[in-house]
Write an enzyme that holds these catalytic residues in place. Structure first.
Site, PDB file in Angstrom:
ATOM      1  N   LYS A  52     -53.439 -25.546  -5.528  1.00  0.00           N
ATOM      2  CA  LYS A  52     -53.681 -26.989  -5.396  1.00  0.00           C
ATOM      3  C   LYS A  52     -52.376 -27.709  -5.031  1.00  0.00           C
ATOM      4  O   LYS A  52     -52.350 -28.586  -4.175  1.00  0.00           O
ATOM      5  CB  LYS A  52     -54.267 -27.553  -6.701  1.00  0.00           C
ATOM      6  CG  LYS A  52     -55.711 -27.097  -6.949  1.00  0.00           C
ATOM      7  CD  LYS A  52     -56.239 -27.480  -8.332  1.00  0.00           C
ATOM      8  CE  LYS A  52     -57.620 -26.872  -8.561  1.00  0.00           C
ATOM      9  NZ  LYS A  52     -58.178 -27.164  -9.894  1.00  0.00           N
ATOM     10  N   GLN A  96     -56.388 -28.607 -15.650  1.00  0.00           N
ATOM     11  CA  GLN A  96     -57.079 -27.364 -15.310  1.00  0.00           C
ATOM     12  C   GLN A  96     -57.841 -26.838 -16.525  1.00  0.00           C
ATOM     13  O   GLN A  96     -57.303 -26.754 -17.626  1.00  0.00           O
ATOM     14  CB  GLN A  96     -56.067 -26.324 -14.802  1.00  0.00           C
ATOM     15  CG  GLN A  96     -56.693 -25.046 -14.266  1.00  0.00           C
ATOM     16  CD  GLN A  96     -57.539 -25.252 -13.008  1.00  0.00           C
ATOM     17  OE1 GLN A  96     -57.299 -26.165 -12.225  1.00  0.00           O
ATOM     18  NE2 GLN A  96     -58.543 -24.415 -12.820  1.00  0.00           N
ATOM     19  N   ASP A 119     -61.085 -35.031 -10.437  1.00  0.00           N
ATOM     20  CA  ASP A 119     -62.020 -33.918 -10.630  1.00  0.00           C
ATOM     21  C   ASP A 119     -63.447 -34.431 -10.831  1.00  0.00           C
ATOM     22  O   ASP A 119     -64.404 -33.662 -10.779  1.00  0.00           O
ATOM     23  CB  ASP A 119     -61.632 -33.107 -11.879  1.00  0.00           C
ATOM     24  CG  ASP A 119     -60.883 -31.829 -11.537  1.00  0.00           C
ATOM     25  OD1 ASP A 119     -61.069 -31.311 -10.424  1.00  0.00           O
ATOM     26  OD2 ASP A 119     -60.117 -31.353 -12.398  1.00  0.00           O
TER      27      ASP A 119
HETATM   28  N1  GUN Z   1     -61.755 -24.877 -13.746  1.00  0.00           N
HETATM   29  C1  GUN Z   1     -62.730 -24.364 -12.937  1.00  0.00           C
HETATM   30  N2  GUN Z   1     -63.021 -25.236 -11.958  1.00  0.00           N
HETATM   31  C2  GUN Z   1     -62.225 -26.303 -12.135  1.00  0.00           C
HETATM   32  C3  GUN Z   1     -62.060 -27.523 -11.436  1.00  0.00           C
HETATM   33  O1  GUN Z   1     -62.725 -27.816 -10.450  1.00  0.00           O
HETATM   34  N3  GUN Z   1     -61.114 -28.364 -11.934  1.00  0.00           N
HETATM   35  C4  GUN Z   1     -60.399 -28.090 -13.028  1.00  0.00           C
HETATM   36  N4  GUN Z   1     -59.529 -28.988 -13.448  1.00  0.00           N
HETATM   37  N5  GUN Z   1     -60.531 -26.968 -13.711  1.00  0.00           N
HETATM   38  C5  GUN Z   1     -61.441 -26.084 -13.261  1.00  0.00           C
END
Ligand code: GUN
Length: 293
Positions: A52, A96, A119
């Site tokens: 990311k 995350q 998110d």
């Molecule tokens: N863990 C699995 N998918 C995601 C996501 O899209 N965002 C975040 N922050 N954590 C995740």
């Protein structure tokens, strides 16, 4: 059968974002800024977060990675988030998931400023999505919608069957597919671990979206001829032929299902690559104050 190329679509979206950022900078504006919080040393999570951050650099965003030991207390983490909420230089924040057991994930999401929740996991964003109001859409469902839109796949009046009801994928995509938008306008069935006769439901699907995490669980006999199949599964399975010892496998038995499909996503290279692009898109929307003014 047409392969839905998530890699190519993702590259196209990132080029559009990069062009937009270049224009913002040319006009004297500031680069969008994403902050990412990672707790602990989980290999998968570290890879995702690093990717990311690298993607931010590629499109010209600023990024800040805050990496904490899994001994950080809930209180300390919440205080950090409050700090970022107040930081006018930061447009978007992600934490995350999953978090260590001693930290309440729901509390973390709720303390976040929903205007920075790129998110789309904060209850305000979830509620606004359900109500059909402008909101940050979670990256994976948003990516699926982009694939359907950019490949001009007809969805109106179709029967969409979703397997999986997670907050991150199954639940939001089922809502979005039922909305009076294009893509959307589907009749939606949500299946889960307690669904009786899963195959009876999946065989009725014009569009089948699978987000479970059980490699190869959707077999050819479960799929209608001509269906559109979207495979969100990405499980690491042992593979001795690879140097790293594993490969990614989807929830769909691709080799046997693909010949029956009108469209299908491969794994890897389907939905996966889009998730980062949609996170970037949400961060750009945050910087431009498109959703919340
Ligand atoms: N863990 C699995 N998918 C995601 C996501 O899209 N965002 C975040 N922050 N954590 C995740």
């Amino acid at each position: 059968m047409i392969l839905l190329d998530g890699k190519k679509t993702s590259e196209a979206i990132q080029s559009e974002i990069a062009a937009d950022v270049a224009e913002i900078k040319k006009q004297g504006g500031k680069a969008p800024h994403l902050a990412a919080i990672l707790v602990g040393q989980d290999g998968g999570s570290m890879t995702y977060v690093n990717n990311k951050v690298l993607a931010c650099e590629r499109v010209g965003f600023d990024s800040t990675l805050l990496h904490y030991e899994d001994t950080i207390s809930e209180e300390e983490l919440l205080a950090k988030i409050e700090e970022i909420n107040q930081d006018e230089n930061i447009d978007g924040l992600i934490v995350q998931l999953p978090l260590p057991k001693h930290i309440n994930g729901n509390k973390v999401l709720e303390v976040m400023d929903y205007k920075k929740d790129v998110d789309g996991f904060h209850p305000v964003n979830v509620g606004r999505m359900v109500a059909g109001l402008p909101a940050y859409l979670p990256a994976t469902p948003y990516g699926i919608m982009q694939l359907l839109e950019r490949y001009n796949i007809e969805t109106k009046g179709k029967h969409c069957v979703v397997i999986g009801r997670s907050n991150i994928v199954g639940t939001p995509i089922s809502i979005l597919m039922s909305k009076c938008t294009i893509p959307g306008e589907c009749t939606v069935t949500i299946c889960h671990r307690n669904t009786v006769d899963l195959a009876m439901h999946t065989r009725m699907a014009d569009i089948l979206i699978v987000a479970v995490g059980k490699p190869g669980m959707v077999t050819a006999d479960m799929v209608k001829e001509g269906a559109v199949v979207i495979d969100v599964g990405t499980t690491r399975v042992p593979d001795a032929t690879r140097e790293r010892g594993w490969r990614l496998r989807g929830d769909v038995d691709f080799d046997n299902v693909a010949p029956k499909c009108s469209y299908i996503t491969p794994v890897p290279g389907g939905v996966g690559p889009l998730t980062i692009s949609m996170l970037l898109k949400n961060t750009l929307r945050a910087a431009k104050k498109e959703v919340y003014g």
